[in-house]
Design an enzyme around this catalytic site. Structure first.
Site: not given
Ligand code: G3P
Ligand code: CA
Length: 294
Positions: A43-44, A70, A72, A85, A153, A155, A282
Site C-alpha cells: 500500500h503506497r 498501490e 494515489d 495521497h 487509485e 484520488k 502498509d
Molecule cells: O487501496 C486502498 C486504500 O488506498 C484506500 O485508502 O486512503 O489509503 O487511499 P487510502
Molecule cells: Ca490509495
C-alpha cells in the site's frame, strides 16, 4: 439474488456463470482461499518502511519481493499528474518550510516544478532526505523497470475534472495499455463510482475496482462496469464477501474483493478466512508471513 451452493462454486471455478432469478451470478461458495492465498499489495509502496508513494517505497517493495504496489494519483495546477495521497502537501513534504505563505498547501495549487523542489522523504526518516514526489510518468517508468504491477487509485477525482482521460493518456504513453499490462499488471480503482464508470467507458478492457463497501442492493449495478470491490476490512463479513463473489463483473468473471489496510497477522487470517482475494497493506511482509502455508 445470490446462490450459495457447492454447484455454484464449482461452476465458477470452471469459468461458468449461472442465471438465477434474472441476475447473473457466480460462485458464492466457501471462498477462493481454498485454492490459493490472497494477493498481497504494498500500500503506497512498502509504506511502513519507506516514505509513502515515492519511488523509494516501490523499490523497497520490490526488494522485499512484492510485485503488486498501490498508489494515489492527483494533478498539479499546471496539469501534471503526480503520485501523492493527501490533497495537501503538508504531511508528507517540507512544503510549509519551502512555501510558508501558500497555506493550505493544496496539491492542485502548486505547479509540477514547485512540487519537484519539495523533500518528500525527511518527514519519514533522514535516510530518505531528498526523495521527491514522483510524477505519474516517473512512477510508471519505475514500476515498469522493477517489473511490478500496479493498483492505481484516482484520488479525489471531483477536484480534477478529466483526470480519468488524462491518467489513461499517461498510461498509454508509458506503454501500460498494451495487452500484457491490461490483462495482468494493472487495476484502476477509486472511491468515486462515477470515476470508475468513466474509466470503464473510456477503456472497457481495463480491470477496475470500486473502493468502499457498497450495499447488496448497489452491487448488481456496479458489476456492470467493474471487476473488484475493495472495502475497508472493518466493514465486511463472510456474507458480504460471498455476496460480492456471487456476482459476475464487467469481464465475465466473479467479482473479487481486495481489502485494506491490514497490517497484523490476526486480521490477515480473519479476512483470509472470509475469502478475500487480495489484502492491501502498509506491512506486506507481515501479511505474507501470516498467510504463507508452506
Ligand atoms: O487501496 C486502498 C486504500 O488506498 C484506500 O485508502 O486512503 O489509503 O487511499 P487510502
Ligand atoms: Ca490509495
Amino acid at each position: 439474488m445470490y446462490v450459495r451452493s457447492v454447484s455454484a462454486a464449482t461452476a465458477a471455478y470452471l469459468g461458468l456463470t449461472l442465471t438465477v432469478f434474472g441476475a447473473t451470478t457466480a460462485s458464492a461458495g466457501p471462498g477462493p482461499h481454498w485454492l490459493s492465498n490472497p494477493i498481497v499489495y504494498a500500500h503506497r509502496g512498502a509504506s511502513a518502511y519507506a516514505p509513502e508513494n515515492t519511488l523509494a517505497a516501490i523499490d523497497l517493495a520490490r526488494e522485499m519481493g512484492f510485485d503488486w504496489v498501490e498508489n494515489d494519483v492527483q494533478r498539479t495546477s499546471d496539469g501534471e499528474l503526480v503520485v501523492v495521497h493527501d490533497d495537501t502537501l503538508a504531511r508528507t513534504t517540507d512544503v510549509e518550510q519551502v512555501f510558508p505563505d501558500r497555506k493550505p498547501w493544496r496539491v492542485k495549487d502548486f505547479t509540477a516544478a514547485e512540487i519537484a523542489r519539495l523533500d518528500a522523504g525527511s518527514w519519514f526518516g533522514q535516510e530518505f532526505a531528498g526523495v521527491r514526489v514522483p510524477t505519474l510518468r516517473q512512477y510508471m517508468e519505475r514500476v515498469q523497470t522493477n517489473r511490478q504491477r500496479l493498483l492505481l487509485e484516482i484520488k479525489k477525482p471531483e477536484l480534477y475534472p478529466g483526470i480519468e482521460e488524462q491518467t489513461l493518456h499517461v498510461l498509454e504513453e508509458t506503454g501500460w495499455l498494451d495487452e500484457d499490462h491490461v490483462s495482468r499488471r494493472l487495476v484502476v480503482q477509486s472511491f468515486s463510482v462515477d470515476s470508475v464508470r468513466t474509466v470503464h467507458e473510456l477503456r472497457p478492457d481495463l480491470i477496475t475496482a470500486i473502493l468502499g463497501t457498497p450495499t447488496l442492493a448497489e452491487l448488481p449495478r456496479y458489476a456492470e462496469f467493474t471487476d473488484r470491490i475493495n472495502p475497508w476490512y472493518t466493514t465486511i463479513d463472510d456474507d458480504w464477501v460471498a455476496a460480492v463473489h456471487g456476482l459476475v463483473g464487467a469481464h465475465g468473471k466473479a467479482l473479487e474483493v481486495d481489502t485494506w489496510i491490514v497490517d497484523d497477522a490476526e486480521t490477515t487470517l480473519k479476512v483470509r478466512d472470509m475469502g478475500v482475494d487480495g489484502i492491501i497493506s502498509d506491512k506486506p511482509d507481515v501479511v505474507r508471513k501470516a498467510v504463507r502455508r508452506y
